[in-house]
Design a protein around this motif. Structure first.
Motif, PDB file in Angstrom:
ATOM      1  N   HIS A 108       0.989  -1.097  -0.209  1.00  0.00           N
ATOM      2  CA  HIS A 108       0.180   0.063   0.016  1.00  0.00           C
ATOM      3  C   HIS A 108       0.990   1.173   0.106  1.00  0.00           C
ATOM      4  N   GLY A 109       0.671   2.196  -0.955  1.00  0.00           N
ATOM      5  CA  GLY A 109       1.680   3.156  -1.176  1.00  0.00           C
ATOM      6  C   GLY A 109       2.400   3.265  -2.498  1.00  0.00           C
ATOM      7  N   GLY A 110       2.689   2.006  -2.867  1.00  0.00           N
ATOM      8  CA  GLY A 110       3.043   1.766  -4.246  1.00  0.00           C
ATOM      9  C   GLY A 110       4.558   1.149  -4.426  1.00  0.00           C
ATOM     10  N   PHE A 111       5.359   0.938  -3.377  1.00  0.00           N
ATOM     11  CA  PHE A 111       6.378   0.189  -3.702  1.00  0.00           C
ATOM     12  C   PHE A 111       6.407  -1.103  -4.175  1.00  0.00           C
ATOM     13  N   PHE A 112       7.418  -1.722  -4.972  1.00  0.00           N
ATOM     14  CA  PHE A 112       7.581  -2.992  -5.466  1.00  0.00           C
ATOM     15  C   PHE A 112       8.338  -4.142  -4.524  1.00  0.00           C
ATOM     16  N   VAL A 113       7.984  -5.028  -4.233  1.00  0.00           N
ATOM     17  CA  VAL A 113       8.905  -5.865  -3.423  1.00  0.00           C
ATOM     18  C   VAL A 113       9.075  -7.088  -4.361  1.00  0.00           C
ATOM     19  N   LEU A 114      10.497  -7.085  -4.620  1.00  0.00           N
ATOM     20  CA  LEU A 114      11.122  -7.802  -5.527  1.00  0.00           C
ATOM     21  C   LEU A 114      12.121  -9.117  -5.123  1.00  0.00           C
ATOM     22  N   ALA A 115      12.219  -9.905  -5.928  1.00  0.00           N
ATOM     23  CA  ALA A 115      13.565 -10.950  -5.579  1.00  0.00           C
ATOM     24  C   ALA A 115      14.448 -10.844  -6.872  1.00  0.00           C
ATOM     25  N   ASP A 116      15.598 -10.836  -6.552  1.00  0.00           N
ATOM     26  CA  ASP A 116      16.462 -10.939  -7.765  1.00  0.00           C
ATOM     27  C   ASP A 116      16.487 -12.156  -8.447  1.00  0.00           C
ATOM     28  N   ARG A 117      16.684 -12.134  -9.984  1.00  0.00           N
ATOM     29  CA  ARG A 117      16.389 -13.434 -10.454  1.00  0.00           C
ATOM     30  C   ARG A 117      17.601 -14.341 -10.254  1.00  0.00           C
ATOM     31  N   LYS A 118      18.733 -13.794  -9.886  1.00  0.00           N
ATOM     32  CA  LYS A 118      20.030 -14.636  -9.779  1.00  0.00           C
ATOM     33  C   LYS A 118      19.903 -15.103  -8.393  1.00  0.00           C
ATOM     34  N   ALA A 119      20.371 -16.210  -8.054  1.00  0.00           N
ATOM     35  CA  ALA A 119      20.576 -16.983  -6.705  1.00  0.00           C
ATOM     36  C   ALA A 119      21.460 -15.946  -5.890  1.00  0.00           C
ATOM     37  N   PRO A 120      21.037 -15.921  -4.703  1.00  0.00           N
ATOM     38  CA  PRO A 120      20.124 -16.640  -3.747  1.00  0.00           C
ATOM     39  C   PRO A 120      18.842 -15.563  -3.882  1.00  0.00           C
ATOM     40  N   HIS A 121      18.410 -14.880  -5.057  1.00  0.00           N
ATOM     41  CA  HIS A 121      17.079 -14.190  -4.790  1.00  0.00           C
ATOM     42  C   HIS A 121      17.131 -13.184  -3.706  1.00  0.00           C
ATOM     43  N   ALA A 122      18.005 -12.135  -3.840  1.00  0.00           N
ATOM     44  CA  ALA A 122      18.044 -11.268  -2.528  1.00  0.00           C
ATOM     45  C   ALA A 122      16.698 -10.653  -2.665  1.00  0.00           C
ATOM     46  N   ALA A 123      16.025 -10.101  -1.784  1.00  0.00           N
ATOM     47  CA  ALA A 123      14.895  -9.264  -1.534  1.00  0.00           C
ATOM     48  C   ALA A 123      15.250  -7.710  -1.915  1.00  0.00           C
ATOM     49  N   CYS A 124      14.496  -6.916  -2.577  1.00  0.00           N
ATOM     50  CA  CYS A 124      14.659  -5.369  -2.843  1.00  0.00           C
ATOM     51  C   CYS A 124      13.415  -5.038  -2.827  1.00  0.00           C
ATOM     52  N   VAL A 125      13.409  -3.527  -2.740  1.00  0.00           N
ATOM     53  CA  VAL A 125      12.352  -2.590  -2.681  1.00  0.00           C
ATOM     54  C   VAL A 125      12.602  -1.768  -3.504  1.00  0.00           C
ATOM     55  N   LEU A 126      11.683  -1.483  -4.526  1.00  0.00           N
ATOM     56  CA  LEU A 126      11.739  -0.604  -5.642  1.00  0.00           C
ATOM     57  C   LEU A 126      10.677   0.409  -5.394  1.00  0.00           C
ATOM     58  N   SER A 127      11.213   1.820  -5.656  1.00  0.00           N
ATOM     59  CA  SER A 127      10.075   3.008  -5.815  1.00  0.00           C
ATOM     60  C   SER A 127      10.113   3.039  -7.241  1.00  0.00           C
ATOM     61  N   PRO A 128       8.855   3.118  -7.880  1.00  0.00           N
ATOM     62  CA  PRO A 128       8.639   3.141  -9.511  1.00  0.00           C
ATOM     63  C   PRO A 128       8.985   4.288 -10.022  1.00  0.00           C
ATOM     64  N   PHE A 129       8.944   5.312  -9.128  1.00  0.00           N
ATOM     65  CA  PHE A 129       8.955   6.634  -9.712  1.00  0.00           C
ATOM     66  C   PHE A 129      10.406   7.194  -9.950  1.00  0.00           C
ATOM     67  N   THR A 130      11.208   6.850  -9.107  1.00  0.00           N
ATOM     68  CA  THR A 130      12.674   7.401  -8.907  1.00  0.00           C
ATOM     69  C   THR A 130      13.512   6.287  -9.485  1.00  0.00           C
ATOM     70  N   GLY A 131      13.191   5.172  -9.213  1.00  0.00           N
ATOM     71  CA  GLY A 131      14.210   3.898  -9.572  1.00  0.00           C
ATOM     72  C   GLY A 131      14.964   3.576  -8.611  1.00  0.00           C
ATOM     73  N   TYR A 132      14.738   4.405  -7.060  1.00  0.00           N
ATOM     74  CA  TYR A 132      15.529   4.081  -6.202  1.00  0.00           C
ATOM     75  C   TYR A 132      15.172   2.471  -5.646  1.00  0.00           C
ATOM     76  N   LEU A 133      16.347   1.790  -5.379  1.00  0.00           N
ATOM     77  CA  LEU A 133      16.330   0.413  -5.092  1.00  0.00           C
ATOM     78  C   LEU A 133      17.048   0.022  -3.840  1.00  0.00           C
ATOM     79  N   VAL A 134      16.031  -0.497  -2.639  1.00  0.00           N
ATOM     80  CA  VAL A 134      16.969  -0.755  -1.661  1.00  0.00           C
ATOM     81  C   VAL A 134      17.249  -2.330  -1.777  1.00  0.00           C
ATOM     82  N   ARG A 135      18.267  -2.472  -1.423  1.00  0.00           N
ATOM     83  CA  ARG A 135      18.589  -4.111  -1.662  1.00  0.00           C
ATOM     84  C   ARG A 135      19.009  -4.769  -0.138  1.00  0.00           C
TER      85      ARG A 135
END
Length: 199
Positions: A108-135
């Motif tokens: 809720h708010g608009g962040f995307f919760v992601l998993a890297d396609r490469k093992a070990p599939h680290a979690a990430c959070v993406l702000s879709p507007f700025t491209g800011y990615l927290v790994r």
């Protein structure tokens, strides 16, 4: 009649007032468009690149497209539909970087919760507007089915109704902490927050 100096000659305080109005309604995409007009407007406003500034974080957006991932299925749509809950404005946003990740959930708010396609599939959070990615150092939990997610004080929180479990990780955590049977009722989203019954 003297010629006008043009839009780029607007005083920086006026440009900042307009920028502040855009950020007040969480229209971060319009803010970035404003900064792209000319060098003078970019100098007058704060940059968004790699900025954790909360003003540039999505807080009033929801993602309309069904975004749920079980066992790391691919997310085919690179242009999800987002809606600003404060203004009702809809936006189809092109996000080519989603090719490199599995989309696990949206907050809720608009962040995307992601998993890297490469093992070990680290979690990430993406702000879709700025491209800011927290790994996150933690690998994504793989047994989630249609989880709900939230970002709370830089922590990533995942809610899994199927297993009645909550998972939480800080950016530097090596793994997600797991809290089983922590809520007896289904969680519900309301006004940008997640609530659950019980203690």
């Amino acid at each position: 009649m003297a010629e006008s100096a043009g839009w780029s000659a607007l005083p920086s305080d006026l440009v900042n007032r307009v920028a502040d109005c855009l950020l007040a309604t969480n229209d971060v995409d319009y803010y970035m468009d404003l900064r792209a007009v000319c060098a003078a407007w970019r100098r007058a406003t704060a940059g968004t690149k790699n900025s954790p500034d909360p003003r540039f974080s999505p807080s009033q957006w929801i993602v309309i497209d069904e975004v749920s991932c079980s066992r790391f299925r691919s997310f085919q749509r690179l242009t999800p539909l987002l809606v600003n809950t404060a203004t009702g404005r809809a936006l189809r946003k092109y996000l080519p970087m989603l090719r490199n990740y599995y989309v696990i959930a949206t907050t809720h708010g608009g962040f995307f919760v992601l998993a890297d396609r490469k093992a070990p599939h680290a979690a990430c959070v993406l702000s879709p507007f700025t491209g800011y990615l927290v790994r996150f150092a933690a690998p994504m939990v793989i047994d989630l089915v249609a989880p709900a997610a939230a970002v709370v004080d830089s922590n990533l929180v995942l809610f899994c109704d199927e297993h009645r479990t909550m998972y939480m990780a800080e950016p530097d955590s090596g793994c997600f902490s797991q809290f089983r049977d922590w809520y007896p009722y289904k969680r519900v989203g309301f006004l940008g927050f997640t609530y659950a019954g019980g203690d």
